[in-house]
Scaffold this motif. Sequence first.
Motif, short mmCIF file in Angstrom:
data_model
loop_
_atom_site.label_atom_id
_atom_site.label_comp_id
_atom_site.label_asym_id
_atom_site.label_seq_id
_atom_site.Cartn_x
_atom_site.Cartn_y
_atom_site.Cartn_z
N PHE A 102 0.84 -1.21 0.00
CA PHE A 102 0.00 0.00 0.00
C PHE A 102 0.87 1.26 0.00
N PHE A 103 1.85 1.26 0.92
CA PHE A 103 2.66 2.48 1.00
C PHE A 103 3.56 2.65 -0.21
N PHE A 104 4.02 1.55 -0.78
CA PHE A 104 4.76 1.66 -2.03
C PHE A 104 3.90 2.37 -3.08
N LEU A 105 2.65 1.90 -3.21
CA LEU A 105 1.77 2.52 -4.21
C LEU A 105 1.48 3.98 -3.85
N TYR A 106 1.29 4.23 -2.54
CA TYR A 106 1.03 5.60 -2.11
C TYR A 106 2.17 6.51 -2.54
N PHE A 107 3.41 6.08 -2.25
CA PHE A 107 4.54 6.94 -2.60
C PHE A 107 4.74 7.00 -4.11
N ALA A 108 4.52 5.87 -4.79
CA ALA A 108 4.70 5.89 -6.25
C ALA A 108 3.70 6.85 -6.88
N MET A 109 2.43 6.72 -6.49
CA MET A 109 1.39 7.52 -7.15
C MET A 109 1.52 9.00 -6.77
N THR A 110 1.63 9.29 -5.47
CA THR A 110 1.74 10.70 -5.10
C THR A 110 3.09 11.26 -5.53
N GLY A 111 4.12 10.40 -5.55
CA GLY A 111 5.43 10.87 -5.97
C GLY A 111 5.45 11.25 -7.45
N VAL A 112 4.89 10.38 -8.30
CA VAL A 112 4.84 10.72 -9.73
C VAL A 112 3.98 11.98 -9.92
N HIS A 113 2.91 12.07 -9.14
CA HIS A 113 2.08 13.27 -9.21
C HIS A 113 2.88 14.51 -8.81
N ALA A 114 3.67 14.37 -7.72
CA ALA A 114 4.44 15.53 -7.24
C ALA A 114 5.49 15.96 -8.27
N ILE A 115 6.09 14.96 -8.95
CA ILE A 115 7.05 15.32 -10.00
C ILE A 115 6.34 16.14 -11.08
N HIS A 116 5.14 15.70 -11.45
CA HIS A 116 4.39 16.43 -12.47
C HIS A 116 4.07 17.85 -12.01
#
Lengths: 215, 547
Positions: free
Chosen positions: A145-159
């Motif tokens: 769950f946390f992997f996905l949380y960081f992946a999704m919000t992280g990719v969003h934050a990069i954008h």
Amino acid sequence: MSEAVAALEGQFRDLEQQREAASLGMWIFLMTELLLFGALFTAYAVYRFTYPQEFAAASRDLEAGLGAINTAVLICSSLGMALAVYGAQTGGRKRLLFGLALAIVLGTAFMVIKGVEYYHHFEHAEFPGLRFDYARPHAQATQVFFFLYFAMTGVHAIHLTIGIALVCVVLFKAWRRAYSPDYHTPVELSGLYWHFVDIVWIFLFPLLYLIDIHK
Amino acid sequence: MTTNVVETEQNYLNVSYGVRSWLLTTDHKRIALLYMASITLMFFVGGFMAVLMRLELVTPPGDLVTSATYNKLFTMHGIIMVFFFLIPSIPAVLGNFLLPMMIGAKDLAFPRLNLLSWYVYIVGSVFTFWIVIAGGVDTGWTFYTPFSTSSSNTHVIPMTLGIFTVGFSSILTGLNFIVTTHKMRAPGLTWFRLPLFVWAIYATSIIQVLATPVLAISLVLLAVERAFHVGIFDPKLGGDPLLFQHFFWFYSHPAVYIMILPGMGVVSELIPHLARKKIFGYNFVCFATLGIAFFGFLVWGHHMFVAGESVYAAMTFSILSYLVAVPSAIKVFNWTATLYKGSVSFATPMLYALGFIGLFTIGGLTGLFLAALGIDVHVHDTYFVIAHFHYIMVGGMVMAYFGGIHYWWPKMTGRLYPEGWAKLAALIVFVGFNLTFFPQFILGYMGMPRRYHAYAPEFQVLNVMSSAGASILAVGYLLPLVYLLWSLRYGREAGANPWGVKGLEWQTPSPPPPENFAVTPVVTEEPYNYPSAAPGVPSTLQEAEVV
Ligand SMILES: [Cu+2]
């Protein structure tokens, strides 16, 4: 408009063709982005289906309050962007500059709040890869769950970071009076991009933060 | 520069000189040549690895290279050939050169983006060279997890980043082509007057734009999992390795169509023009092209019949895979019907086109064997699969690429290639190709598994045949390199339209002027509009007033 004529590139017949091409190009780029996030959303769907209870429990560890504030912040930033586009179309210089500045400020605020959240997860050993408590119950599913949380919000934050940089450039050019009602394609296109990044968050927020909130 | 006594016409090659004028060019024709040089280098690097593998397989025991080296050889061969040669081959070279010319435009919609995508490609290639020198990757081009994330101790992370990078080159090219096709067409050039090559490139671009980002993000997830020892695909950490395979093939099956649709596009040009006949069923070919692109997105699961997907999913993917055969077959029938009673010229490009039809048909039909659940269980992971996709990719795409390069060489360079040598090379390629890969169908059916450097002695005869074929094929590929370079200096001047064909790109000098057309052309008829009887060649070009 001399700026407008200067902006016409050699391969196009006229500004209208150039504007249409640029706009279509941005829409196609957003399609690419959609599929990029689409893979992450698919992974989320697969694992939420695999670990429904564990995902609900892990979701409770997210700070829904901060998430909600961030949602409001981002929606307001989109308002700023919309104001800027309207200002550019109508020649409202103040509205254009204010809207762009508002988007930059609120976008940055979003990043700061996100950073605070990330830091809290790091402190609570909920940061897979850097600091994660594998002794907790359902550690594997929680880790996913946390992997996905960081992946999704992280990719969003990069954008979003790219978006902020982009809008800074547009703001600088708008300050130098590069845009007019005849030529303001860059304002419109960065607006499209900004709204796209905003919409992605609108989906991320409930999927990540609100899985179990009704209980 | 313009002090010559005899005034030469200005074209895109002589308009400026020097390294800078090439490295900073935004002319789609020059960028096409930059791509051509780079992918040619990659083709021979990838080919060299194939040669080493075929040498190893001459004898049953693993005596030339160790199994670890062999693993790296087939991995790097696959990665280089797929991502750095086949995917950019026809789109980035011929597509770049021809798309604006075929639609009567001065350039692509975004010329600087076009140059950027070449630089992105170069960054990815430099990465790859570095990895080859540093020791390579041994996961296979498919990067299956958890081997790639937790077992392999080769340079997986840099390689995924290299492919991630080169993927963006592919996305940017596709985006540019889509916008160009929509917005840059000359007056009168309606969608159903577009040459079929443009349709093919357009459909390919859609796949590039929609499929590539999925691979990109999957490779990022894979790299993160490997770098930080967290689980998303690794079953030990709660992940699902099958999910990676789904993601990978969601890109990589459509990528097969990135690698064949442009080849079909080239053949759809060569056949009507060199048979001096209207294409049979233009609309059918258009819709077959779009149909292949669409159905191509729905069949990825046929790579996972034995990987643990549910039997119902497998049956669905199997049926959908059969459906793709329909538009592909439509095209083969249309090409054949076009040739019927045409005045067929057997020039080199036509030889390649005919070779394409035959080899693609074999590759396509054996694809149906593999789409059948029962047979796939038997031949999965054997040389049957290897032979099948080489018939499509080498027998199909590479043949079409060579055919296209020969056909448009006079336009690109202003010189004719030596026809005799070219025909000989085409023949050598055809013979060498079949000798290399046909025995592999039999080997696979007999049960020889892929990806091993040693094999049982009873397979030796067929393996020696295959290796002998590979050496013939290598000669066939080296010959064009020599005589095409030779023709740059010594070839006869081509003139604007040496084939005497229709098509906008031939209605301007060779090599074309920097802005392609002196006057924007106006199109008044459908493509391939040859009179039904004789090889007459009237112009499709009517000159418009002003720009
Ligand atoms: Cu496939």
